[in-house]
Design an enzyme around this catalytic site. Structure first.
Site, PDB file in Angstrom:
ATOM      1  N   ALA A 253       0.809  -1.227   0.000  1.00 10.56           N
ATOM      2  CA  ALA A 253       0.000   0.000   0.000  1.00 10.56           C
ATOM      3  C   ALA A 253       0.839   1.273   0.000  1.00 10.56           C
ATOM      4  O   ALA A 253       0.331   2.344   0.319  1.00 10.56           O
ATOM      5  CB  ALA A 253      -0.935   0.003   1.212  1.00 10.56           C
ATOM      6  N   GLY A 255       1.950   3.245  -2.319  1.00 13.29           N
ATOM      7  CA  GLY A 255       1.407   4.321  -3.138  1.00 13.29           C
ATOM      8  C   GLY A 255       0.177   4.949  -2.510  1.00 13.29           C
ATOM      9  O   GLY A 255      -0.035   6.164  -2.604  1.00 13.29           O
TER      10      GLY A 255
END
Length: 306
Positions: A253, A255
């Site tokens: 996760a 990004g």
């Protein structure tokens, strides 16, 4: 001004992530023995909303979940994180979204997503909650909901003078009309290549991709480059924001944490450069932890991180 006195709105997906740790990612037709198994709340929209809440931002979250145990659990988790969940829609016909994730020993991953109810968050749904769009200062979206819904929100927000940040993931081509309605777009290298048609192999090619995207009407472009940091294109100028060096365990996760942190920093009226640096620190912390939402850092952790 503190972000708690501003309003951020996230519109996007909510999934349940089913994660298996493996020694290496399987090739087509290959079965690999796995280690630990985790079942965690995820989905790009929900991940970004949780990141915002943990970093001190006041956020509402709009998504659609199924009327099942996954959807019920997701709503409880999101509410417990301090998010405004009053506008989450329940889909009586389709199951909640799920993602199957494999993570190797280097923290790299591969992901398959069954969108379920996420695929049925419609413009008509959004039309019934336009009040929250009028209240929001910054609206953050991704592409795990129907593109027509993203376009509808962007048009409405643009006309209301709101800032729309689009994290264009998963990668797909976007209409010129949508691009012109955005304040900021945050593709990674793969997504930037799809949007620009430019193959990114080094800094000059990344800059060229950013220029092409900006020329299509987006005032600000931030291309995230993983361990190489991020590239900002704004007002015709390029600036590199270095990544923070850490030992990655799980990049699932990263990004999403970057985008949530970026939205919080911009809500605090930081410059794009300062906001991207803040987001880079939050993302760096997240990759040292397993899971999606579970990896999102608290505000004090980012403020103290060097």
């Amino acid at each position: 001004m503190d972000a708690k006195h501003l309003t951020l709105l996230v519109i996007g997906s909510s999934n349940t992530d089913m994660v298996i740790q493996t020694g290496h990612l399987p090739r087509p037709g290959e079965t690999v023995p796995g280690g630990a198994f985790f079942m965690n709340p995820g989905g790009k929209g929900a991940n970004q909303a949780v990141a915002i809440a943990r970093l001190g931002g006041h956020a509402a979250f709009i998504c659609k979940t199924g009327n099942d145990i996954f959807g019920q659990q997701a709503q409880r988790v999101l509410k417990d994180e301090g998010l405004d969940t009053s506008r989450i829609f329940i889909d009586e016909r389709h199951p909640s979204g799920v993602a199957l994730i494999m993570v190797d020993g280097q923290g790299e991953n591969c992901i398959a997503v069954a969108g379920g109810s996420n695929n049925h968050l419609t413009p008509a749904d959004i039309a019934s909650v336009t009040d929250v769009i009028r209240e929001a200062d910054i609206i953050l979206m991704q592409l795990e909901i129907p593109i027509e819904t993203v376009e509808y929100v962007a048009e409405m927000a643009f006309r209301a003078g709101k800032k729309v940040i689009l994290n264009p993931a998963p990668a797909q081509a976007l209409s010129p009309e949508l691009l012109r309605r955005l304040y900021l777009i945050t593709p990674n290298e793969t997504e930037a290549e799809v949007l620009s048609g430019v193959k990114i192999t080094d800094t000059p090619s990344a800059e060229e991709a950013a220029r092409v995207i900006a020329a299509r009407g987006v005032p600000h472009v931030i291309i995230t480059l993983g361990a190489k940091g991020a590239l900002i294109c704004s007002g015709g100028r390029m600036e590199r924001v270095p990544a923070v060096r850490v030992e990655a365990i799980d990049t699932t996760a990263a990004g999403d944490i970057f985008n949530g942190a970026l939205a919080v920093a911009l809500a605090e009226h930081r410059t794009l450069t300062d906001a991207a640096a803040f987001a880079a620190k939050a993302a760096a912390i997240s990759v040292t932890r397993a899971g999606a939402q579970a990896s999102a850092p608290r505000r004090h952790e980012v403020d103290l991180f060097h």
